[in-house]
Scaffold this motif. Structure first.
Motif, PDB file in Angstrom:
ATOM      1  N   VAL A 144       6.023   6.778   0.000  1.00 30.03           N
ATOM      2  CA  VAL A 144       6.029   5.898   1.079  1.00 30.03           C
ATOM      3  C   VAL A 144       5.254   4.773   0.614  1.00 30.03           C
ATOM      4  N   VAL A 145       5.921   3.411   1.040  1.00 31.14           N
ATOM      5  CA  VAL A 145       5.324   2.234   0.758  1.00 31.14           C
ATOM      6  C   VAL A 145       5.147   1.244   1.649  1.00 31.14           C
ATOM      7  N   ALA A 146       3.929   0.729   1.889  1.00 31.98           N
ATOM      8  CA  ALA A 146       4.930  -0.537   2.469  1.00 31.98           C
ATOM      9  C   ALA A 146       5.275  -1.226   2.585  1.00 31.98           C
ATOM     10  N   LEU A 147       6.211  -2.139   3.167  1.00 31.19           N
ATOM     11  CA  LEU A 147       7.549  -2.775   2.561  1.00 31.19           C
ATOM     12  C   LEU A 147       6.663  -4.644   3.496  1.00 31.19           C
ATOM     13  N   THR A 148       5.893  -4.140   4.273  1.00 31.94           N
ATOM     14  CA  THR A 148       4.785  -5.199   5.499  1.00 31.94           C
ATOM     15  C   THR A 148       3.964  -4.882   5.945  1.00 31.94           C
ATOM     16  N   ASP A 149       3.052  -5.269   6.106  1.00 34.04           N
ATOM     17  CA  ASP A 149       2.357  -4.562   6.683  1.00 34.04           C
ATOM     18  C   ASP A 149       2.183  -3.789   8.402  1.00 34.04           C
ATOM     19  N   VAL A 150       1.846  -2.790   7.995  1.00 34.32           N
ATOM     20  CA  VAL A 150       1.894  -1.843   8.471  1.00 34.32           C
ATOM     21  C   VAL A 150       0.915  -1.335   9.464  1.00 34.32           C
ATOM     22  N   THR A 151       1.572  -1.215  10.864  1.00 38.81           N
ATOM     23  CA  THR A 151       0.217  -0.240  12.080  1.00 38.81           C
ATOM     24  C   THR A 151       1.004   0.830  11.970  1.00 38.81           C
ATOM     25  N   THR A 152      -0.336   2.227  11.664  1.00 36.87           N
ATOM     26  CA  THR A 152       0.654   3.716  12.143  1.00 36.87           C
ATOM     27  C   THR A 152      -0.603   4.043  13.024  1.00 36.87           C
ATOM     28  N   LEU A 153      -0.020   5.371  13.925  1.00 40.37           N
ATOM     29  CA  LEU A 153      -0.907   6.374  14.603  1.00 40.37           C
ATOM     30  C   LEU A 153      -0.592   7.259  13.821  1.00 40.37           C
ATOM     31  N   ASP A 172       0.787  -0.948   0.141  1.00 44.39           N
ATOM     32  CA  ASP A 172       0.061  -0.216  -0.071  1.00 44.39           C
ATOM     33  C   ASP A 172       1.033   0.904  -0.366  1.00 44.39           C
ATOM     34  N   THR A 173       0.488   2.450  -0.317  1.00 44.81           N
ATOM     35  CA  THR A 173       1.257   3.417  -0.845  1.00 44.81           C
ATOM     36  C   THR A 173       0.531   4.315   0.586  1.00 44.81           C
ATOM     37  N   VAL A 174       1.515   4.958   1.720  1.00 43.38           N
ATOM     38  CA  VAL A 174       1.314   5.416   2.647  1.00 43.38           C
ATOM     39  C   VAL A 174       1.295   7.075   2.675  1.00 43.38           C
ATOM     40  N   LEU A 175       2.102   7.017   1.950  1.00 40.66           N
ATOM     41  CA  LEU A 175       2.618   8.726   1.234  1.00 40.66           C
ATOM     42  C   LEU A 175       2.798   9.144   0.143  1.00 40.66           C
ATOM     43  N   GLU A 176       2.170  10.125  -0.622  1.00 39.20           N
ATOM     44  CA  GLU A 176       2.345  10.120  -2.012  1.00 39.20           C
ATOM     45  C   GLU A 176       3.022  10.804  -2.331  1.00 39.20           C
ATOM     46  N   GLN A 177       4.040  11.090  -3.032  1.00 42.77           N
ATOM     47  CA  GLN A 177       4.989  12.995  -3.329  1.00 42.77           C
ATOM     48  C   GLN A 177       3.970  13.581  -4.049  1.00 42.77           C
ATOM     49  N   SER A 233       3.931  -0.903  14.082  1.00 42.03           N
ATOM     50  CA  SER A 233       4.990  -2.106  13.304  1.00 42.03           C
ATOM     51  C   SER A 233       5.500  -1.925  12.211  1.00 42.03           C
ATOM     52  N   GLY A 234       5.535  -2.504  11.728  1.00 42.01           N
ATOM     53  CA  GLY A 234       6.315  -2.821  10.546  1.00 42.01           C
ATOM     54  C   GLY A 234       7.482  -1.863  10.037  1.00 42.01           C
ATOM     55  N   ALA A 235       7.607  -2.038   8.618  1.00 42.79           N
ATOM     56  CA  ALA A 235       8.541  -1.162   7.822  1.00 42.79           C
ATOM     57  C   ALA A 235       8.011  -0.293   6.645  1.00 42.79           C
ATOM     58  N   VAL A 236       8.506   0.561   6.089  1.00 44.09           N
ATOM     59  CA  VAL A 236       8.064   1.223   4.464  1.00 44.09           C
ATOM     60  C   VAL A 236       9.181   1.974   4.104  1.00 44.09           C
ATOM     61  N   ARG A 237       9.104   1.637   3.198  1.00 45.85           N
ATOM     62  CA  ARG A 237      10.256   2.710   1.886  1.00 45.85           C
ATOM     63  C   ARG A 237       9.587   3.463   1.462  1.00 45.85           C
ATOM     64  N   VAL A 238      11.230   4.470   1.053  1.00 40.58           N
ATOM     65  CA  VAL A 238      10.758   6.051   0.798  1.00 40.58           C
ATOM     66  C   VAL A 238      11.677   6.200  -0.547  1.00 40.58           C
ATOM     67  N   SER A 239      10.946   6.457  -0.916  1.00 36.83           N
ATOM     68  CA  SER A 239      11.231   7.383  -2.262  1.00 36.83           C
ATOM     69  C   SER A 239      10.768   8.490  -3.074  1.00 36.83           C
ATOM     70  N   ARG A 240      11.794   8.916  -4.173  1.00 38.26           N
ATOM     71  CA  ARG A 240      11.797  10.402  -4.679  1.00 38.26           C
ATOM     72  C   ARG A 240      11.457  10.332  -6.398  1.00 38.26           C
TER      73      ARG A 240
END
Length: 231
Positions: free
Chosen positions: A96-105, A37-42, A54-61
C-alpha cells in the motif's frame, strides 16, 4: 474533529456503542505518511490495521511470475491492513502506497481482538466491509472476463463512486496514468491506448497527463452493462 468523532466516522465504528469507540480511542496510535511513502509492504509481518482518516492510498500485489497488479485505491475513511491482523500467519497480502499525504490511526491486533470480543457490532461492521469487497471483486471478475472496454468502464466508474462517497473535489478527475491502468487490468500498453482512444472518440472520457477525466459516467456504466448483456 476530535478523536472520538474521527473514529465514529470510520466504517469499523459506525453505529456501535459509545464504550467501543472510547476503548478504541484509548489504544489507537496516530501515524502520518507523505505522498509516495510505503504504508504497508507485501509479505511483511503485520501487527496492526490502519484506519485512514484523511488522504488516499493505492493497493497493489505482486503475484507469481513477479507480475504487479494494482488492486485499487482506498480513500478515507477506509481501512487497510486488516487481512494480516485477522490471519494467523500475519503477513501483508499487498503493498500500500500513499497517493496523497495520509493520516491514519493504527490499531494493534491484541487491542482489536479485545474490542471485537467485547463489542460484537464492531465485528459485524468488519464483516459487512469484507462482504462489500467480495461483491466488488465478483463484479470485477465478470467485467474483466468480457473485454478491455468493459474492464476499463468498471475500473473508472468504481473509482468515481469511491471518490464521490469520500467527498473528493472533482470526483470525475481520476489520478490514473497509462501504466496504472495497464497494471489494473493486466493489459498491454497498445491495447489500453487503443481502447482509450475509442472511448475518447465516443465522448466518454478525456485523457490528460496522468489523469483520466470522465465526461459521461452514466454512459460508461451503461457500456459495462451492455457488454455483459451481449455475452
Amino acid at each position: 474533529m476530535d478523536l472520538l468523532d474521527t473514529l465514529k466516522h470510520s466504517p469499523l465504528f459506525q453505529r456501535v456503542p459509545e464504550d467501543a469507540v472510547r476503548e478504541a480511542a484509548r489504544v489507537v496510535t496516530p501515524r502520518n505518511f507523505q505522498a509516495g511513502d510505503t504504508v504497508l509492504e507485501q509479505d511483511a509481518q503485520g501487527e496492526a490495521l490502519y484506519l485512514l482518516t484523511s488522504g488516499a492510498v493505492r493497493v497493489s500485489r505482486v503475484s507469481l511470475g513477479s507480475r504487479e497488479r494494482v488492486m485499487g485505491d482506498v480513500y478515507a475513511p477506509g481501512v487497510i491492513g486488516e487481512t494480516a491482523v485477522l490471519a494467523s500467519v500475519g503477513e501483508r497480502s499487498a503493498t500500500v502506497v500513499a497517493l496523497t499525504d495520509v493520516t491514519t490511526l493504527m490499531l494493534y491486533r491484541d487491542h482489536f481482538s479485545q474490542i471485537l470480543r467485547r463489542h460484537p457490532l464492531v465485528l459485524w461492521n468488519l464483516s459487512a466491509m469484507l462482504a462489500q469487497r467480495i461483491t466488488h471483486l465478483n463484479d470485477e471478475l465478470i467485467a474483466f472476463g468480457l473485454n478491455t472496454e468493459a474492464a476499463l468502464a468498471h475500473v473508472f466508474t468504481h473509482q468515481h463512486r469511491q471518490r464521490v462517497q469520500a467527498g473528493i473535489p472533482s470526483p470525475e478527475v481520476l489520478p490514473l496514468g497509462t501504466q496504472d491502468i495497464m497494471q489494473r487490468i493486466s493489459a498491454s500498453r497498445e491495447t489500453v491506448s487503443r481502447v482509450m482512444r475509442k472511448m475518447e472518440r465516443q465522448g466518454l472520457l478525456k485523457v490528460s497527463n496522468q489523469t483520466v477525466v470522465l465526461l459521461d459516467v452514466h454512459a460508461l456504466e451503461q457500456s459495462s452493462l451492455d457488454e455483459a448483456d451481449n455475452e
